[in-house]
Every structure is written in structure tokens, then in C-alpha cells.
Design an enzyme around this catalytic site. Structure first.
Site, PDB file in Angstrom:
ATOM      1  CG  HIS A  65      -8.567  11.088  -8.425  1.00 53.50           C
ATOM      2  ND1 HIS A  65      -8.381  12.453  -9.096  1.00 53.50           N
ATOM      3  CD2 HIS A  65      -9.328  12.530  -7.798  1.00 53.50           C
ATOM      4  CE1 HIS A  65      -8.516  13.739  -9.414  1.00 53.50           C
ATOM      5  NE2 HIS A  65      -9.445  13.365  -8.081  1.00 53.50           N
ATOM      6  CG  ASN A  96      -5.196  10.066 -14.918  1.00 54.87           C
ATOM      7  OD1 ASN A  96      -5.809   9.246 -14.313  1.00 54.87           O
ATOM      8  ND2 ASN A  96      -4.852  11.235 -15.104  1.00 54.87           N
ATOM      9  CG  ASP A 189      -2.718 -15.868  -5.259  1.00 52.98           C
ATOM     10  OD1 ASP A 189      -3.185 -15.123  -3.896  1.00 52.98           O
ATOM     11  OD2 ASP A 189      -3.006 -16.961  -5.302  1.00 52.98           O
ATOM     12  CD  GLU A 192      -2.618 -11.256  -1.398  1.00 58.41           C
ATOM     13  OE1 GLU A 192      -1.930 -12.681  -1.808  1.00 58.41           O
ATOM     14  OE2 GLU A 192      -3.528 -11.037  -0.812  1.00 58.41           O
ATOM     15  CG  ASP A 198      -3.591 -11.866   3.370  1.00 57.35           C
ATOM     16  OD1 ASP A 198      -4.611 -11.989   1.584  1.00 57.35           O
ATOM     17  OD2 ASP A 198      -4.184 -12.326   4.139  1.00 57.35           O
ATOM     18  CD  GLN A 208      -7.228 -14.652   1.918  1.00 58.17           C
ATOM     19  OE1 GLN A 208      -6.431 -13.142   1.647  1.00 58.17           O
ATOM     20  NE2 GLN A 208      -7.798 -14.416   3.656  1.00 58.17           N
ATOM     21  CD  GLU A 212      -6.324 -12.969  -1.830  1.00 54.64           C
ATOM     22  OE1 GLU A 212      -5.126 -14.362  -1.377  1.00 54.64           O
ATOM     23  OE2 GLU A 212      -7.435 -11.963  -1.402  1.00 54.64           O
TER      24      GLU A 212
END
Ligand code: MN
Ligand code: MN
Length: 218
Positions: A65, A96, A189, A192, A198, A208, A212
Site C-alpha cells: 500500500h 513492507n 530535497d 525531489e 517539486d 521550501q 526541504e
């Protein structure tokens, strides 16, 4: 795709979600039982491959999930919706049921304490991922999760440089359960960088930049 209690971006080339995102607070934790009824997603556009539960059979991977079943125990209907196959990606059982599950448990602990969480989860994929099943479901190299931990009623505009966040990247590889889930903490970051998205784009760029670049705080 808007599933009512979560949203997702589906990748028809990989036959798994790019990301799934949802809100969690204690109003979503109740006594509805885990439905355990995995369903093909009939809301996919015509022509898209519909992944079924049997694509995972004997693959060596769990139907993992993204939005957890246990994050939706407020109603039978919400719990059932988490069993759509578009909310699954292939995860080793060791991941998991190991550190990934422990991170999920942590988000519910925060929700029970009264926090309001916004969560994003998905896979990190190589250029030509291994696939499983007739539907050729891509296997991620790793699973990622980003959490923003707010107070009740707060939204994107309320996020500041001191808002707690958490991000993890956990390898979908044997041996993953040898480390505690918190040892997989990374900066947003970094998530990302490896996924190309983003995140938290509704938060001001200045905020951010602060939240981040640091490794999780709660
Ligand atoms: Mn799971
Ligand atoms: Mn961002």
C-alpha cells in the site's frame, strides 16, 4: 485520480503510481476493519492496462500500500478504497512489513497525538525497471515518503521554516530490515532529486528552501 480520501498520479508506462498523497488526522482513525479485498482500478481510462492482484502472485513482492489501509479505518468505504491496485507498488515483504510499516505506524502515532499530517508516497525507479506479472508492473528500486506535520486546521499557507517534516527513502532490497526506519531519513530535497518532482510547491519558495534541505525533525 481523485479517490475521495486520497489522490494519485498514475504512470501507465510503469503500471504503478508516480505518487499517492493523502491527509491524516485522528478523525480518519476508527474501528473499520481491514478489508483485504484487492481490486483492479476500473476508473483508469480505456486502453490502460488494469493491474490485478494476480500480477503480484508468486512474484516475490508484496502488494505494498502507498496510502496505508490502517490510515483509513474511519469507514468501511474509505478502507475498501485503499485496496485499489493503483494504490499498490511491489515491495519486498521485508520492506513492507519492516521499516516501511514502522514509518506508517509513526504517522498514525502523530495523528493520535492530534497532529494533522499531509503525506506523499511513491517509488524511485531506474531507467528500465524489472517488472512482474502479465501486466508488467514496474518494481521500484526504493520507496519514498514525505510527511508535513501540522496542527489541526493548518494548510499549505501555514507552513513555516519551523514546521516539522519527515522524509525517508528505503531501498526495496534484501537486508532493508536490518536498519531502523529512522535511519532512512533524508531531506525532501533528496526525494525531489531522485524522483524529479517539486514537492510542497504550494509553500513559498523561501520556506521550501529551509524545510526541504534539512533532514527530518519529528
Ligand atoms: Mn504495507
Ligand atoms: Mn519543493
Amino acid at each position: 485520480m481523485d479517490k475521495g480520501s486520497y489522490v494519485l498520479s498514475y504512470n501507465p508506462g510503469r503500471r504503478v503510481a508516480n505518487w499517492v498523497s493523502w491527509h491524516l488526522d485522528r478523525s480518519l482513525l476508527g474501528s473499520a476493519r481491514r478489508k483485504d479485498k484487492f481490486m483492479a482500478d476500473d476508473a483508469l481510462p480505456p486502453g490502460f492496462v488494469r493491474v490485478t492482484s494476480s500480477d503480484y502472485a508468486h512474484s516475490g513482492y508484496d502488494r505494498g500500500h502507498l496510502c496505508p489501509s490502517a490510515d483509513r479505518s474511519d469507514s468501511d468505504a474509505d478502507n475498501a478504497t485503499t485496496f485499489l491496485m493503483t494504490n499498490m507498488h511491489p515491495q519486498l515483504h521485508e520492506l513492507n512489513d519492516g521499516p516501511w510499516g514502522d514509518a506508517e505506524e509513526h504517522e498514525r502515532t502523530l495523528a493520535r497525538q492530534g497532529k494533522s499530517l499531509f503525506i506523499i508516497a511513491g517509488g524511485v525507479f531506474g531507467r528500465s525497471p524489472k517488472t512482474i506479472g502479465r501486466a508488467a508492473v514496474a518494481v521500484p528500486d526504493a520507496s519514498f515518503k514525505v510527511m508535513v506535520i501540522l496542527e489541526p486546521g493548518q494548510r499549505a499557507g501555514d507552513v513555516t521554516a519551523s514546521t516539522p517534516t519527515l522524509a525517508v527513502i528505503m531501498p526495496n532490497q534484501p537486508g532493508v530490515s536490518r536498519k531502523r526506519w529512522t535511519e532512512y531519513a533524508v531531506s525532501i530535497d533528496e526525494v525531489e532529486r531522485v524522483t524529479g518532482y517539486d514537492y510542497l510547491s504550494s509553500v513559498s519558495a523561501a520556506v521550501q528552501q529551509v524545510i526541504e534541505s534539512r533532514v527530518g525533525s519529528e
